[in-house]
Design an enzyme around this catalytic site. Structure first.
Site, PDB file in Angstrom:
ATOM      1  N   ARG A 240      32.370  49.646  36.304  1.00 55.32           N
ATOM      2  CA  ARG A 240      32.938  50.558  37.296  1.00 55.32           C
ATOM      3  C   ARG A 240      33.218  51.913  36.638  1.00 55.32           C
ATOM      4  O   ARG A 240      33.806  51.967  35.570  1.00 55.32           O
ATOM      5  CB  ARG A 240      34.231  49.981  37.885  1.00 55.32           C
ATOM      6  CG  ARG A 240      33.974  48.656  38.604  1.00 55.32           C
ATOM      7  CD  ARG A 240      35.222  48.074  39.225  1.00 55.32           C
ATOM      8  NE  ARG A 240      34.923  46.783  39.838  1.00 55.32           N
ATOM      9  CZ  ARG A 240      35.801  46.032  40.487  1.00 55.32           C
ATOM     10  NH1 ARG A 240      37.061  46.448  40.609  1.00 55.32           N
ATOM     11  NH2 ARG A 240      35.435  44.878  41.013  1.00 55.32           N
ATOM     12  N   ARG A 255      42.605  49.069  33.401  1.00 51.99           N
ATOM     13  CA  ARG A 255      41.589  49.790  34.188  1.00 51.99           C
ATOM     14  C   ARG A 255      40.519  50.276  33.225  1.00 51.99           C
ATOM     15  O   ARG A 255      40.699  51.263  32.509  1.00 51.99           O
ATOM     16  CB  ARG A 255      42.222  50.975  34.926  1.00 51.99           C
ATOM     17  CG  ARG A 255      41.309  51.620  35.961  1.00 51.99           C
ATOM     18  CD  ARG A 255      41.935  52.882  36.535  1.00 51.99           C
ATOM     19  NE  ARG A 255      43.164  52.605  37.248  1.00 51.99           N
ATOM     20  CZ  ARG A 255      43.243  52.331  38.545  1.00 51.99           C
ATOM     21  NH1 ARG A 255      42.140  52.288  39.265  1.00 51.99           N
ATOM     22  NH2 ARG A 255      44.416  52.115  39.121  1.00 51.99           N
ATOM     23  N   GLU A 327      47.704  44.436  40.752  1.00 50.32           N
ATOM     24  CA  GLU A 327      46.634  43.578  41.268  1.00 50.32           C
ATOM     25  C   GLU A 327      45.929  42.835  40.139  1.00 50.32           C
ATOM     26  O   GLU A 327      45.524  43.426  39.143  1.00 50.32           O
ATOM     27  CB  GLU A 327      45.611  44.415  42.033  1.00 50.32           C
ATOM     28  CG  GLU A 327      44.448  43.595  42.572  1.00 50.32           C
ATOM     29  CD  GLU A 327      43.297  44.441  43.073  1.00 50.32           C
ATOM     30  OE1 GLU A 327      42.183  43.891  43.207  1.00 50.32           O
ATOM     31  OE2 GLU A 327      43.490  45.648  43.304  1.00 50.32           O
ATOM     32  N   SER A 330      41.834  39.365  44.208  1.00 46.91           N
ATOM     33  CA  SER A 330      41.818  39.666  45.644  1.00 46.91           C
ATOM     34  C   SER A 330      40.812  38.757  46.323  1.00 46.91           C
ATOM     35  O   SER A 330      39.940  38.170  45.667  1.00 46.91           O
ATOM     36  CB  SER A 330      41.457  41.136  45.889  1.00 46.91           C
ATOM     37  OG  SER A 330      40.120  41.384  45.496  1.00 46.91           O
ATOM     38  N   ARG A 368      41.947  42.099  32.571  1.00 49.86           N
ATOM     39  CA  ARG A 368      43.267  42.346  33.150  1.00 49.86           C
ATOM     40  C   ARG A 368      44.155  41.109  33.046  1.00 49.86           C
ATOM     41  O   ARG A 368      45.371  41.221  32.848  1.00 49.86           O
ATOM     42  CB  ARG A 368      43.114  42.796  34.604  1.00 49.86           C
ATOM     43  CG  ARG A 368      44.404  43.273  35.230  1.00 49.86           C
ATOM     44  CD  ARG A 368      44.177  43.925  36.579  1.00 49.86           C
ATOM     45  NE  ARG A 368      43.578  45.257  36.452  1.00 49.86           N
ATOM     46  CZ  ARG A 368      43.728  46.219  37.365  1.00 49.86           C
ATOM     47  NH1 ARG A 368      44.449  46.009  38.441  1.00 49.86           N
ATOM     48  NH2 ARG A 368      43.161  47.387  37.190  1.00 49.86           N
TER      49      ARG A 368
END
Length: 403
Positions: A240, A255, A327, A330, A368
């Site tokens: 990403r 991140r 987060e 999800s 993460r």
């Protein structure tokens, strides 16, 4: 349109342009046919043929121009259609990123009788994370996992896959490079193209989640869903660009531009999506409970759903150094949105092909999750408690120690 959902301008204008181009092309093609019949001697007088032939040539050029206009109009309409997001479920809270609704919390938020350290300080002391050399080799937001950090990655991947297989998922090692059709079909181009790495020379994209490859795996197929949902647990590296995140989470591995992930993906009948969505959420919760991590479940607001989801739940785990939930996983119900674009169908009770539905859920975003584990389970002496479920893949050790 629900509050917060982005409007897509230009679709009606593109449709009008396409209809006009088709009408113009059809008229010119008919006129050209009549002229060519005259020029060929099928109609009219021989002395008229040279002039008619010139007129036919001119009409041929006009038809070609009209065909180009139609192609451009079709492309504009398709682009407008691709920007249309999925329909938001009625139960979704309105608003944007800050309007998610907390549904429940689980686990006890830990307290410490010593100054807490963040995951980078802990990871460096353990010899588990090396950000400096990651930046030297690849740039900002890259890292090395070394020693116990690498072993934690393998342990989490094996735990996630083994639990998914026990729940009936088929394990899949998914490609991290996909064609444009897969990215478009899953809704990751257009609004999200700033986040995507593209390999221009080969016209391929690096995936930000194995959801893309797993959805595309059955493109243009008719699935047998008579025995219930078809479920896959896909492992892949994810990439990403993190465009627009300048200044956010610049320290550590929360991140980053690259990480590995185990993703759940389901194909099912449209009427089964609500129940399947709750099952994916339950499997995610069970995974975090096994890791002994406190968390909360939030219902994402309409304006923060992205393109393909009709409803999305996030699970946010507690990060002690930030004093808040972040987060970690999800799960999204995409109904028939992706399957319609990718032409994925099933047969109903009458044997007729119908559009399938798709859902996805992150079981473990590994980098993460490592960050959260190190922070939540830290000890005063610099050691880190190892949850029982991870110990079989870490040689049975009960804690990771510095040095």
């Amino acid at each position: 349109m629900r509050p917060g959902r982005r409007r897509v301008p230009g679709r009606r204008a593109a449709d009008r342009r396409r209809r006009a181009a088709r009408g113009c092309q059809a008229g010119r093609r008919s006129a050209r046919g009549a002229e060519e019949r005259l020029a060929g001697g099928q109609e009219g007088h021989p002395e008229e043929r040279p002039a008619v032939l010139e007129r036919a040539k001119a009409l041929a050029a006009e038809v070609k121009e009209a065909e180009e206009e139609q192609r451009a109009a079709d492309a504009a309409l398709r682009e407008a259609h691709l920007k249309l997001p999925n329909v938001v479920a009625d139960e979704v809270p309105p608003g944007g990123e800050d309007d998610a609704v907390t549904l429940r919390t689980a686990g006890e938020v830990p307290t410490y009788d010593f100054p807490v350290r963040d995951h980078i300080e802990i990871g460096e002391a353990l010899g588990a994370i090396d950000m400096e050399r990651g930046a030297k080799v690849s740039g900002a937001r890259f890292y090395f996992l070394t020693g116990p950090g690498a072993l934690l990655e393998f342990a989490l991947a094996q735990l996630a896959i083994s639990r998914a297989v026990a729940a009936g998922f088929t394990p899949v090692i998914a490609p991290a490079l996909v064609k444009p059709e897969a990215m478009e079909g899953t809704g990751f181009l257009g609004e999200h193209d700033e986040e995507v790495y593209k390999i221009e020379r080969d016209d391929l994209y690096l995936v930000g989640t194995s959801e893309v490859a797993l959805a595309g795996m059955h493109a243009k197929e008719v699935l047998d869903l008579s025995a219930g949902p078809r479920r896959y647990a896909g492992w892949s590296s994810c990439f990403r660009r993190e465009a627009g995140s300048y200044g956010k989470d610049t320290r550590g591995i929360i991140r980053v531009h690259w990480f590995d992930k185990v993703e759940m993906f389901s194909f099912c009948r449209p009427e089964e999506t609500e129940a399947e969505h709750l099952r994916l959420l339950a499997w995610e919760e069970e995974f975090l409970q096994a890791l002994e991590l406190p968390y909360r479940v939030v219902d994402i607001a309409a304006g923060d759903l992205g393109t393909s989801a009709t409803r999305k739940y996030d699970i946010e785990a507690w990060f002690p150094t930030q004093g808040t939930y972040r987060e970690l996983t999800s799960t999204s119900d995409c109904t028939t949105f992706q399957a319609r674009r990718l032409n994925i169908r099933y047969r109903d009770e009458d044997g007729k092909p119908q559009t399938a539905a798709t859902l996805n859920g992150t079981l473990c975003a590994i980098a993460r999750t490592i960050a959260c584990l190190l922070e939540v389970h830290q000890r005063a002496d610099g050691a880190v408690h190892v949850p029982k479920v991870l110990r079989p893949w870490l040689g049975g050790v009960e804690e990771l120690t510095p040095g």
